[in-house]
Design a protein around this motif. Structure first.
Motif, PDB file in Angstrom:
ATOM      1  N   ILE A 169      50.361  32.332  14.496  1.00 45.01           N
ATOM      2  CA  ILE A 169      50.822  32.725  15.835  1.00 45.01           C
ATOM      3  C   ILE A 169      51.160  34.215  15.860  1.00 45.01           C
ATOM      4  O   ILE A 169      50.791  34.933  16.790  1.00 45.01           O
ATOM      5  CB  ILE A 169      52.032  31.872  16.263  1.00 45.01           C
ATOM      6  CG1 ILE A 169      51.580  30.430  16.534  1.00 45.01           C
ATOM      7  CG2 ILE A 169      52.714  32.464  17.498  1.00 45.01           C
ATOM      8  CD1 ILE A 169      52.729  29.467  16.749  1.00 45.01           C
ATOM      9  N   LYS A 170      51.829  34.678  14.808  1.00 45.60           N
ATOM     10  CA  LYS A 170      52.199  36.097  14.750  1.00 45.60           C
ATOM     11  C   LYS A 170      50.957  36.977  14.668  1.00 45.60           C
ATOM     12  O   LYS A 170      50.892  38.050  15.298  1.00 45.60           O
ATOM     13  CB  LYS A 170      53.118  36.336  13.552  1.00 45.60           C
ATOM     14  CG  LYS A 170      53.732  37.715  13.511  1.00 45.60           C
ATOM     15  CD  LYS A 170      54.791  37.833  12.434  1.00 45.60           C
ATOM     16  CE  LYS A 170      56.090  37.178  12.837  1.00 45.60           C
ATOM     17  NZ  LYS A 170      57.205  37.510  11.918  1.00 45.60           N
ATOM     18  N   HIS A 179      53.256  29.525  11.844  1.00 48.48           N
ATOM     19  CA  HIS A 179      54.042  30.641  12.369  1.00 48.48           C
ATOM     20  C   HIS A 179      53.330  31.968  12.108  1.00 48.48           C
ATOM     21  O   HIS A 179      53.277  32.843  12.984  1.00 48.48           O
ATOM     22  CB  HIS A 179      55.424  30.639  11.719  1.00 48.48           C
ATOM     23  CG  HIS A 179      56.309  31.757  12.157  1.00 48.48           C
ATOM     24  ND1 HIS A 179      56.888  31.812  13.406  1.00 48.48           N
ATOM     25  CD2 HIS A 179      56.699  32.900  11.519  1.00 48.48           C
ATOM     26  CE1 HIS A 179      57.603  32.916  13.526  1.00 48.48           C
ATOM     27  NE2 HIS A 179      57.498  33.590  12.397  1.00 48.48           N
ATOM     28  N   ASN A 180      52.756  32.112  10.919  1.00 53.19           N
ATOM     29  CA  ASN A 180      52.047  33.350  10.590  1.00 53.19           C
ATOM     30  C   ASN A 180      50.782  33.505  11.429  1.00 53.19           C
ATOM     31  O   ASN A 180      50.417  34.623  11.821  1.00 53.19           O
ATOM     32  CB  ASN A 180      51.692  33.370   9.105  1.00 53.19           C
ATOM     33  CG  ASN A 180      52.915  33.548   8.222  1.00 53.19           C
ATOM     34  OD1 ASN A 180      53.906  34.147   8.650  1.00 53.19           O
ATOM     35  ND2 ASN A 180      52.868  33.020   7.013  1.00 53.19           N
ATOM     36  N   GLU A 203      54.360  24.593   8.504  1.00 52.52           N
ATOM     37  CA  GLU A 203      55.043  25.335   9.570  1.00 52.52           C
ATOM     38  C   GLU A 203      54.973  26.842   9.361  1.00 52.52           C
ATOM     39  O   GLU A 203      54.756  27.594  10.305  1.00 52.52           O
ATOM     40  CB  GLU A 203      56.500  24.878   9.649  1.00 52.52           C
ATOM     41  CG  GLU A 203      57.232  25.437  10.846  1.00 52.52           C
ATOM     42  CD  GLU A 203      58.635  24.871  10.984  1.00 52.52           C
ATOM     43  OE1 GLU A 203      59.458  25.525  11.635  1.00 52.52           O
ATOM     44  OE2 GLU A 203      58.896  23.784  10.439  1.00 52.52           O
ATOM     45  N   ASP A 204      55.142  27.288   8.107  1.00 47.71           N
ATOM     46  CA  ASP A 204      55.097  28.736   7.838  1.00 47.71           C
ATOM     47  C   ASP A 204      53.719  29.314   8.123  1.00 47.71           C
ATOM     48  O   ASP A 204      53.594  30.425   8.678  1.00 47.71           O
ATOM     49  CB  ASP A 204      55.488  29.012   6.385  1.00 47.71           C
ATOM     50  CG  ASP A 204      56.974  28.808   6.136  1.00 47.71           C
ATOM     51  OD1 ASP A 204      57.722  28.729   7.138  1.00 47.71           O
ATOM     52  OD2 ASP A 204      57.378  28.713   4.964  1.00 47.71           O
ATOM     53  N   GLY A 257      60.823  39.501  14.328  1.00 49.57           N
ATOM     54  CA  GLY A 257      61.013  38.103  14.735  1.00 49.57           C
ATOM     55  C   GLY A 257      62.462  37.829  15.090  1.00 49.57           C
ATOM     56  O   GLY A 257      63.355  38.667  14.912  1.00 49.57           O
ATOM     57  N   ASN A 258      62.719  36.627  15.637  1.00 43.29           N
ATOM     58  CA  ASN A 258      64.078  36.205  16.010  1.00 43.29           C
ATOM     59  C   ASN A 258      64.800  37.254  16.850  1.00 43.29           C
ATOM     60  O   ASN A 258      65.924  37.660  16.544  1.00 43.29           O
ATOM     61  CB  ASN A 258      64.911  35.891  14.754  1.00 43.29           C
ATOM     62  CG  ASN A 258      64.317  34.764  13.932  1.00 43.29           C
ATOM     63  OD1 ASN A 258      63.852  33.777  14.492  1.00 43.29           O
ATOM     64  ND2 ASN A 258      64.328  34.919  12.619  1.00 43.29           N
ATOM     65  N   GLU A 289      51.229  31.411  21.059  1.00 42.85           N
ATOM     66  CA  GLU A 289      51.547  30.008  20.782  1.00 42.85           C
ATOM     67  C   GLU A 289      50.789  29.070  21.712  1.00 42.85           C
ATOM     68  O   GLU A 289      50.224  28.057  21.279  1.00 42.85           O
ATOM     69  CB  GLU A 289      53.055  29.792  20.918  1.00 42.85           C
ATOM     70  CG  GLU A 289      53.496  28.379  20.604  1.00 42.85           C
ATOM     71  CD  GLU A 289      54.999  28.210  20.732  1.00 42.85           C
ATOM     72  OE1 GLU A 289      55.464  27.065  20.622  1.00 42.85           O
ATOM     73  OE2 GLU A 289      55.706  29.212  20.954  1.00 42.85           O
TER      74      GLU A 289
END
Length: 485
Positions: free
Chosen positions: A151-152, A148-149, A144-145, A369-370, A127
């Motif tokens: 970053i992953k 997020h992908n 945002e999705d 995740g999470n 990130e």
């Protein structure tokens, strides 16, 4: 005079000197926390002055705890830290219960806590690594999705790099870790000197508030110290790799006495710098204190803060994985983990199967995740195991009084650290009596369910022979140590 024998191993080599040992401690202790969220101690202490006292005392407590591990590291010259000390102190006390504490320690650290920590840390690294380029590449406009992908995906690349480094050679790890250790200390110094400059030009309003508003409520003081000590965690990391430290009886205590005060100084002065530029109210509202500090003080050089976070987190994840694979290695030698985890690569002399397993577990946690709640569920057990290691220290002094101790900590210190560990194990449960702690107990019980048939009764399915052969061929790994009796 008797001496506990060195482990019978032709595998792991002592390639790390004093500077490398110091950098291991720095790498694990200095993560993203001091740059991103050093606010909890301020929130609970209530004032600038009291907060700085908390950070200083937390550094002293961490040093005292590390000195206990320094004695243990010289008495039990094995990698694995808490695990090695528990197995040495209690293995022979009872056939069933004696080896169980060490197994639970390995079960929690190897299967959940460390790989989950690596996953979270490498995601943070990903990130912050893209922040300096987000405007140039137009990343702020991404959905945002998609962000997020991205970053992953970068996190998976980072995980692959650290796993490759730890698979390749200890010398490569030492070289890269030394470089990243220097870079992250430099990033800390950028913040500190930015604060010194602000003081020099007369920006003293925030610090002049001193102890105004201090909160001396016992519960809040406890939480302030709990959060401060969490930021200092990692002081025991050098004892996880004892078998690869040159002259451990000398270099382990020296590395601790040098590294922990360095981190304490950096943390205290970084907080002072933050408090010089940001008011207490601004710090407590901030989502990333270091970034806000950089925007206000560093101008066009503000990119150094996210770069510093990326470097700190990459080095931290690299060293955590390096350490936990050595715990796998030692636990496997004791017959408490799968046997191939004690095998090493025939040429590179790294515990390749253990490194690969940790890479796979961290990969799974990244994809899930999470997992922050998962870490919170298990992380309160860290101080529980610290306390258990101190009990092992006191036990070894009683059961093996004639063992050569190149370094011996005063008795009051382990007693104090034991009291602190009990306190810090209980604080999160009292302040947040959440169901997640029942899940932690459930995970421990699942460890007992695994331990009973496969460790205590030594049940070994026949298909494990095929798995062992496959691992040996795939990783060019060979057994190098005899199991402990």
């Amino acid at each position: 005079m008797t001496v506990i024998a060195e482990p019978k191993s032709g595998g792991l080599k002592r390639e790390m000197g004093l500077m490398s040992a110091i950098n291991v401690i720095l790498s694990v202790m200095i993560g993203s926390g001091i740059f991103v969220s050093p606010t909890a101690a301020l929130r609970y202490s209530g004032s600038v002055g009291f907060c700085l006292v908390v950070w200083t005392v937390c550094g002293i407590v961490s040093l005292l705890g590390a000195l206990c591990f320094a004695e243990l590291g010289t008495v039990v010259p094995r990698s694995g830290a808490e695990y090695a000390y528990l197995i040495e102190a209690f293995k022979k006390s009872h056939k069933f219960w004696g080896p169980l504490p060490s197994f639970i320690c390995a079960w929690v650290y190897v299967m959940v806590l460390r790989p989950a920590e690596i996953a979270v840390i490498i995601l943070t690294c990903a990130e912050y690594s893209i922040l300096p380029f987000s405007q140039i590449l137009g990343l702020k406009n991404l959905p945002e999705d998609d962000l997020h992908n991205l970053i992953k995906l970068i996190a998976l690349l980072g995980l692959g790099i650290i796993t490759y480094i730890n698979l390749s050679s200890v010398k490569l790890y030492v070289t890269i870790n030394n470089i990243f250790g220097f870079c992250k200390v430099f990033a800390c110094l950028v913040v500190i000197f930015g604060g010194i400059y602000q003081l020099a030009i007369g920006n003293t309003e925030n610090l002049s508030r001193g102890f105004e508003g201090s909160n001396f409520n016992p519960g809040h003081i406890a939480l302030a110290f709990y959060n401060g000590l969490w930021a200092y965690d990692g002081w025991s990391s050098v004892t996880t790799i004892t078998e690869e430290i040159k002259r451990p009886e000398v270099n382990i205590p020296r590395s601790i006495v040098i590294a922990v005060p360095i981190v304490t100084g950096l943390y205290v002065f970084m907080n002072m710098a933050y408090m010089t530029v940001l008011s207490p109210e601004e710090m407590m509202r901030s989502e990333a204190v270091g970034l806000d500090f950089g925007d206000r003080v560093l101008g066009s050089f503000s990119f150094l803060i996210p770069l510093g976070v990326a470097l700190a987190t990459f080095g931290c994840a690299l060293s955590i994985q390096f350490g936990v694979t050595r715990l796998c290695y030692v636990a496997s030698q004791e017959g408490q983990m799968l046997e191939p985890l004690s095998y090493i690569h025939v040429r590179r002399l790294t515990p390749a199967p253990a490194v690969a397993m940790q890479g796979i577990l961290a990969l799974m946690f990244i994809l899930i995740g999470n997992i922050e709640m998962l870490i919170e569920m298990a992380s309160f057990l860290i101080w529980f195991f610290y306390g258990a290691a101190v009990i092992a220290l006191l036990t070894l002094r009683k059961t093996q009084p004639n063992v050569h101790r190149p370094y011996k900590v005063p008795l009051a210190v382990p007693i104090f650290i034991l009291a602190m560990s009990i306190f810090l194990s209980i604080v999160p449960i009292i302040t947040d009596p959440s169901p997640k702690y029942f899940f932690a107990v459930g995970f421990i019980l699942s460890g007992v369910a695994v331990y009973t048939p496969f460790v205590y009764y030594n049940i070994r399915p026949k298909w494990m022979n095929h798995v062992t052969y496959l691992i040996q061929v795939l990783f060019e790994a060979v057994p190098t140590s005899e199991k402990s009796e």
